[in-house]
Design a protein around this motif. Sequence first.
Motif, PDB file in Angstrom:
ATOM      1  N   ASN A  34      -1.516 -95.276  -8.681  1.00 36.35           N
ATOM      2  CA  ASN A  34      -0.612 -94.941  -7.591  1.00 36.35           C
ATOM      3  C   ASN A  34      -0.688 -93.441  -7.343  1.00 36.35           C
ATOM      4  OD1 ASN A  34       1.391 -93.570  -9.233  1.00 36.35           O
ATOM      5  ND2 ASN A  34       2.224 -95.560  -9.827  1.00 36.35           N
TER       6      ASN A  34
ATOM      7  N   GLN B 235       6.249 -99.018  -9.160  1.00 36.99           N
ATOM      8  CA  GLN B 235       6.677 -98.303  -7.965  1.00 36.99           C
ATOM      9  C   GLN B 235       7.783 -99.115  -7.308  1.00 36.99           C
ATOM     10  OE1 GLN B 235       2.641 -98.287  -6.282  1.00 36.99           O
ATOM     11  NE2 GLN B 235       3.479 -99.319  -4.476  1.00 36.99           N
TER      12      GLN B 235
ATOM     13  N   TYR C  33       7.729 -93.657  -8.504  1.00 34.63           N
ATOM     14  CA  TYR C  33       6.490 -94.075  -9.148  1.00 34.63           C
ATOM     15  C   TYR C  33       6.592 -93.714 -10.625  1.00 34.63           C
ATOM     16  CZ  TYR C  33       4.789 -93.775  -4.303  1.00 34.63           C
ATOM     17  OH  TYR C  33       4.624 -93.896  -2.937  1.00 34.63           O
TER      18      TYR C  33
END
Length: 428
Positions: free
Chosen positions: A295, A411, A421
């Motif tokens: 992410n 997330q 996150y």
Amino acid sequence: MPIAAKTSRVFAGLCRGLVAIGAFIVVLPAFAQDAGQVVLAVGDVRMAGQVLRVGDAVRVGAPLHTGHDGYLYIKTIDNGFLILRPDTAAAVAEYTVDAGQPGKSRFRIELNQGIARHITGEAVKSARQHFRFNTPVAAIGVRGTDFTAYADDRLTRVAVLSGGVVVSGFDEQCSPGGIGPCEGPQARELFAGQPGHLLQVEKDKALPELLQNVDLAPAGSPPPRGDEPHASQSASQAGTLEANLDPVKADRLEAIDTVLARPPIQWGRWRDLAGEVPTLPLLALLANHKLLAFNPYFALLRPNDAPWDNRVSGAVDFRMQGGEAVIERDNGSAYAAAVENGRLHVDFAQRRFSTGFDLVADGERIARRADGQVFADGGFENVSQFLGGNNMLVKGALGQDAKLRAAYLFQTRLDDRRVAYGSTAWVK
């Protein structure tokens, strides 16, 4: 922008960057800013104030510190080792390997206080004239060596386990800023063939003293860990200064490195945050790891040669080893958050998992939870943060070394202005 689209955009940008950087790496013999990699980190061990973990890169010039319970093993980029015992402060001030002309490589290590052990690497053996190990009062050069040193602001003691050293106190002919051993009239040598001896240098006395006193040896307190194995019976009988250290430790360290430098799963923050350096050396790991989850701040990887062993059965409750989170506002600003009260339950028979924790930041405590599926390859995830009682999206992996382990990225949209996150690590 939707989370998935934003993640894809960032990942695509990172991949383009990796391609460009990868082409650049081919030209260089080594990363100039990296001296080595952590292969063991126990207790409180830090670099520039940041917690170190196995697999982290050790940057040239960054201060290293171990707390009262800290042990740190570093494998240098030329396959040497630097070991720091508890309550030790040090730094790798310079570690430049010239692959084309090894004799021009340059090295300087600073031991400010505490106990450190150094095992000469391949490049150092080719450039001993350019290797220096400094303490506050002395300069140590090597003859191809495994040695241990104790240092504080007034004295230094050096014991040799293999090979030899040349030691000198600082004076007009031997300055702390120099590279290579000081070979002047105040220098003295010590070799492993002189069992039971050490060299001691006191502040303002350039000439080292040769002493024979096991009680003064650097192997005293704090002691080495058990994986700095005991010496052989013959070495102990010979009165070796460090009778609880094995002079052939380099071979054993290679075995430790094989196990510890490649944990079954790697996780952490690959991106800077408010001036804090990343906790995961993503570029280095991608050479021999598979990227499992990613992410805008965190990544999760598995070594290519460590597939999941799908023979675990029953139900397992994990305890959280660590976690890190970032809350990002829609205007692009971000701040750190803590992860507390974690739980992870995995039912291998049903191939299901459930997890939860509290996200804590700015006096706010936000409960997060997720339930999902466990796959045969050791991966696990849920499909949505909005279905089935879930309020976050999770993607993780299971791994096993001496213990059963897990890690996952998450997330979650907290409200119409913020997205969180994070990454967590777990152990059975």
